[in-house]
Design an enzyme around this catalytic site. Structure first.
Site, PDB file in Angstrom:
ATOM      1  N   GLY A  15       3.434 -34.313 -19.102  1.00  0.00           N
ATOM      2  CA  GLY A  15       4.759 -33.813 -18.760  1.00  0.00           C
ATOM      3  C   GLY A  15       5.434 -34.621 -17.674  1.00  0.00           C
ATOM      4  N   THR A  42      -4.802 -34.165 -17.673  1.00  0.00           N
ATOM      5  CA  THR A  42      -5.841 -33.410 -18.360  1.00  0.00           C
ATOM      6  C   THR A  42      -5.985 -33.841 -19.809  1.00  0.00           C
ATOM      7  OG1 THR A  42      -5.587 -31.475 -16.922  1.00  0.00           O
ATOM      8  CG2 THR A  42      -6.536 -31.099 -19.100  1.00  0.00           C
ATOM      9  N   LYS A  51     -11.889 -34.726 -26.048  1.00  0.00           N
ATOM     10  CA  LYS A  51     -12.467 -33.598 -26.779  1.00  0.00           C
ATOM     11  C   LYS A  51     -12.376 -33.815 -28.277  1.00  0.00           C
ATOM     12  CE  LYS A  51      -9.947 -30.105 -27.382  1.00  0.00           C
ATOM     13  NZ  LYS A  51      -9.023 -28.987 -27.072  1.00  0.00           N
ATOM     14  N   GLU A 182     -14.539 -24.543 -28.816  1.00  0.00           N
ATOM     15  CA  GLU A 182     -14.586 -25.937 -29.250  1.00  0.00           C
ATOM     16  C   GLU A 182     -15.818 -26.642 -28.701  1.00  0.00           C
ATOM     17  OE1 GLU A 182      -9.797 -26.766 -29.787  1.00  0.00           O
ATOM     18  OE2 GLU A 182     -10.765 -27.206 -27.871  1.00  0.00           O
ATOM     19  N   THR A 311      -0.077 -29.649 -24.445  1.00  0.00           N
ATOM     20  CA  THR A 311       0.473 -30.953 -24.088  1.00  0.00           C
ATOM     21  C   THR A 311       1.855 -31.219 -24.695  1.00  0.00           C
ATOM     22  OG1 THR A 311      -1.707 -31.909 -23.716  1.00  0.00           O
ATOM     23  CG2 THR A 311       0.076 -33.439 -24.241  1.00  0.00           C
ATOM     24  N   HIS A 436      -2.249 -29.675 -56.311  1.00  0.00           N
ATOM     25  CA  HIS A 436      -3.569 -29.281 -56.809  1.00  0.00           C
ATOM     26  C   HIS A 436      -4.428 -30.519 -57.066  1.00  0.00           C
ATOM     27  CE1 HIS A 436      -6.452 -26.740 -58.920  1.00  0.00           C
ATOM     28  NE2 HIS A 436      -6.489 -27.667 -59.872  1.00  0.00           N
TER      29      HIS A 436
END
Length: 453
Positions: A15, A42, A51, A182, A311, A436
């Protein structure tokens, strides 16, 4: 009054960096930015990016098992954490350099230093330097929260997991939010014996009840020992790791304990209280729709404000701030119908809009839901099922919420989010021809509601 900068940003995460770059490169502002640790914040350094790379790494054992079912002669010799960790560090270095390069190209002056406020226009850096700015933007993010239990200092947080020298043989993950779930799945996939404690009755509080129940079933079937209604009473150092005493009366030694019990806004020690910047009960900086605090020259974006802690949201808040204050294009960030994903395994959770519970409280609804074994893993003999769910307003026919529990659900929910954001009705979904064979085709082929409320 003459200022050193038009804007000074405290915090080099997504940010803050976006706001600095846009203000400088697109709107011609003189911008300074201070970051006390590593550029990227972060998400880039200790969150989303590393991660997700760990999610990828942990998915290969199952993929190799499936490959054998498809006729491939595949042998996994074992996972080398050291090799992965070295490549991870190299990638994070590359990304940090890209962030720095972007700021430099935009003309932003970067200070590798902790910064605090001494008045509404003055920033004090840790080396004793002071700078002044007409506007100050706070973008210091959040920080892992560890409850005050005996032995809490023995616990790791998600920040430290990325820096482990080696993987433990067993681990206790404490928490029931998306970070805890997670990491439980990641470590399980990497071959660690994983137990997960959550003090509540079901993990992923705040998500759709049916969807989070489905995720819990998949996590457990995948090998995580999920124990809801259980918490840590105390921890102490022991031979082989950490002795944990649990609220159910059991005791066990784990190789490591990872706390993922939420994050709190990183507002301490910035000097905000003395300036009259209003803080919320959890330390979040209170802002209005323009991201402005109670002190007119000071703004805040991202997790520090505890609005929607994602984020992409922080990036949009930072961009809107720069356009409003420096670009003469006033606009507020849009926090409505933000899609998100939880990268659990074997199935992710993708979600946008209202949960069934939220929608039911607002009026009559129809729920369309189906579970089935996906073709790819069913062929390999796996038993896990995916969930596709639409929550529909019975009066307007608008799709109020979409919830997907499936492999690659994060990819699917991005596109479903466009339809929900546009106000698509159930009939709009029905008119869309299926692709499909895919899992996602179920979103446009469910004709009859499974229930109404």
């Amino acid at each position: 009054m003459t200022f050193d900068y038009d804007l000074f940003v405290i915090g080099g995460g997504s940010g803050g960096v976006r706001a600095a770059r846009i203000a400088a490169s697109e709107h011609g502002a003189r911008v300074g930015l201070a970051e006390e640790y590593r550029m990227g914040g972060t998400c880039v350094i200790r969150g989303c990016v590393p991660k997700k790379l760990m999610v990828f790494a942990s998915s290969y054992p199952a993929a190799m098992e499936d490959a054998r079912a498809y006729g491939w002669d595949v042998i996994a010799a074992g996972f080398d954490w050291g090799t992965f960790r070295a490549r991870l560090d190299t990638e994070l270095d590359r990304l940090e350099a890209a962030y720095r390069g972007g700021l430099k190209s935009a003309g932003v002056t970067v200070y590798d230093s902790r910064a605090t406020l001494t008045d509404p226009h003055t920033v004090a850096l840790a080396d004793g330097t002071t700078v002044t700015a007409k506007h100050i933007l706070l973008a210091t993010g959040g920080w892992p929260f560890v409850p005050d239990v005996p032995g809490a200092a023995l616990a790791l947080t998600s920040n430290e997991v990325f820096k482990l020298d080696r993987l433990p043989e067993s681990v206790l993950v404490v928490g029931g939010g998306f970070i805890a779930c997670e990491f439980a799945c990641i470590l399980n996939g990497l071959g660690v014996e994983v137990t997960q404690f959550y003090r509540g009755s079901q993990i992923l509080r705040g998500f759709d009840d049916e969807a989070r129940g489905h995720v819990a079933e998949q996590i457990t079937a995948g090998g995580v020992n999920l124990m809801c209604g259980t918490d840590v009473v105390s921890m102490e150092k022991a031979a082989g790791g950490v002795l944990v005493k649990a609220s159910d009366g059991t005791e066990r030694v784990f190789g490591a304990v990872v706390y993922a019990t939420g994050r709190k806004p990183n507002s301490k020690g910035l000097g905000l209280e003395a300036l009259g910047v209003q803080l919320g009960r959890n330390g979040e900086v209170v802002v209005d729709g323009w991201s402005q605090t109670s002190v007119p020259s000071i703004y805040a974006v991202g997790d520090l404000t505890d609005r929607i802690n994602l984020t992409p949201v922080a990036i949009r808040e930072g961009h809107a701030f720069a356009d409003t204050v420096f670009g003469g294009k006033p606009r507020q960030p849009d926090h409505d119908l933000v899609a998100s994903a939880v990268f659990t395994q074997p199935c992710e959770l993708g979600t946008v809009g209202m949960t069934e519970e939220e929608a039911r409280a607002q009026g009559p609804i129809e729920v369309y839901a189906t579970t089935f074994k996906p073709m790819r893993t069913a062929f390999a003999g796996r038993t896990h099922k995916v969930l596709m769910k639409l929550v529909v307003c019975a009066r307007t026919r608008k799709v109020l919420g979409c919830h997907i529990v499936a492999p690659e659900a994060g990819e699917m929910i991005q596109l479903a989010g466009i339809a929900v954001k546009m106000g698509a009705t159930k009939e709009d979904f029905d008119r869309t021809c299926a692709v499909h064979p895919t899992m996602a085709e179920e979103l446009v082929t469910m004709r009859k509601p499974t229930r109404t409320a």
